[in-house]
Write an enzyme that holds these catalytic residues in place. Structure first.
Site, short mmCIF file in Angstrom:
data_model
loop_
_atom_site.label_atom_id
_atom_site.label_comp_id
_atom_site.label_asym_id
_atom_site.label_seq_id
_atom_site.Cartn_x
_atom_site.Cartn_y
_atom_site.Cartn_z
N ARG A 2 0.33 7.43 5.58
CA ARG A 2 -0.75 6.34 6.90
C ARG A 2 -1.88 7.19 6.72
O ARG A 2 -2.79 6.48 6.73
CB ARG A 2 0.08 6.51 8.12
CG ARG A 2 -0.58 5.41 9.36
CD ARG A 2 -0.08 4.71 10.68
NE ARG A 2 1.02 3.99 9.78
CZ ARG A 2 1.85 3.12 9.69
NH1 ARG A 2 0.44 2.18 10.11
NH2 ARG A 2 2.56 2.62 8.98
N SER A 28 0.77 -1.35 0.01
CA SER A 28 0.13 0.12 0.04
C SER A 28 1.14 1.35 0.02
O SER A 28 0.42 2.25 -1.01
CB SER A 28 -0.53 0.21 1.12
OG SER A 28 -1.61 -1.33 1.13
N HIS A 43 -3.26 5.92 3.76
CA HIS A 43 -3.63 4.54 3.39
C HIS A 43 -4.85 4.90 4.38
O HIS A 43 -5.46 2.96 4.18
CB HIS A 43 -2.03 4.15 4.52
CG HIS A 43 -2.61 2.19 4.32
ND1 HIS A 43 -2.97 1.84 5.80
CD2 HIS A 43 -2.06 1.17 4.17
CE1 HIS A 43 -2.57 0.58 6.40
NE2 HIS A 43 -2.58 0.25 4.48
#
Lengths: 217, 217
Positions: free
Chosen positions: B44, B21, B47
């Protein structure tokens, strides 16, 4: 510490904030392809994400809303894939009809079984939920592997959920798992693409429970 | 129920999924304005949301990342505005340094006090947190009123958080509350616009705790 409490908070009435938000959403969304019974769910998803694109990406099985309302009013179990979904769901309108919200991902026996089978806790927790609850509503906001496993169990006939809310987020398998869900002819609510997540799953369930509760009045 | 366990799950290794990812995110994001120490946090957040626009909207006070890392390593308290943020934060890397994650919004005394003062539980819970913890990290993913109250307490000198992660989502006051936060000269991480939410607050804190933990190795 001494707090000065005579300031004017910008917003104090949650109900008022929500009404104002929903008005803005309806205005800005404009024309859309959703039915009257689907629209409150779309609205609440946009409210939770401030993302019109995400709202527009929602896909409903034709019987999904009625199936969800019926399951809540029958007191069917709700199963969340992760704790963030569980704690976000408003409980009073679920408990009122005899239901409850379960999450199995952190159970010690799930972790042990996942290790034994060399698979994910998400997969094992879906199996445990299907064994524990017939006709449950599943709310999957995080783990594509949980959704894929649930789809597999439905296909092989070992799971018969009353509704699958499958909206995992992410770059690996999330969009694909949702496309698989759309192929099933059982009640589902999902969305196209990578976006999704716990607040989306929560918004869908909370919107359904408001509809379920309103039907009783 | 008899489960067939010999199927091939699409994805089984969380670490592998995450690496894949993050590679996709870095490639698709391309050029960006963030520093090397800010980038893992942006990554993040994308994500967790699959939303590049949201990632790009992040705004960092110049000392925010270092302040966050230091506070975690000093075992400062973390305060979440809602339970969804609390349960989403990965605890081992917080507890390891003596910290913990607190949430006060559902405390009975908070509800009682809010009623007495005719204000929101979010506001009262921020006051309670500031009384209980000096130099805490605040993670506000939901309530603009909580963020506005925290800003007010900072301005009047009654609160000195080590870091404010302020990313409420919504159509009423969310964007405005974040613009107010950006005016403060204390460490903050926030974003511009209506988007945000619990998973964003969680992603920021989890990214910081990974950075904090890596610094010790």
């Amino acid at each position: 510490m001494n707090f000065n409490t005579d300031f004017q908070p910008v917003t104090t009435q949650p109900q008022e904030i929500e009404e104002k938000s929903f008005k803005i959403i309806t205005e800005e969304l404009g024309a859309h392809p959703f039915t009257d019974e689907q629209f409150p769910i779309v609205q609440r998803v946009i409210h939770a994400s401030a993302d019109f694109e995400l709202g527009r990406s929602l896909v409903f099985h034709p019987h999904a809303v009625q199936a969800g309302i019926r399951a809540i009013r029958e007191g069917r179990a709700l199963v969340a894939d992760v704790q963030m979904v569980q704690v976000g769901i408003s409980k009073p309108r679920i408990v009122k009809y005899g239901g409850d919200v379960h999450v199995y991902i952190s159970d010690p026996d799930v972790a042990a079984k996942a290790k034994e089978l060399n698979t994910t806790r998400a997969i094992v927790s879906v199996r445990k939920a299907c064994e524990a609850h017939d006709g449950a509503i599943f709310a999957i906001g995080n783990a594509p592997t949980a959704l894929l496993e649930l789809i597999r169990l439905v296909k092989e006939g070992s799971a018969k959920p009353s509704l699958i809310v499958g909206v995992p987020v992410g770059f690996v398998s999330a969009a694909e798992s949702k496309e698989e869900l759309m192929k099933l002819d059982i009640p589902f609510i999902t969305n196209r693409g990578r976006k999704g997540g716990s607040p989306v799953a929560v918004a869908v369930i909370n919107a359904l429970s408001i509809l379920a509760d309103a039907q009783g009045r």
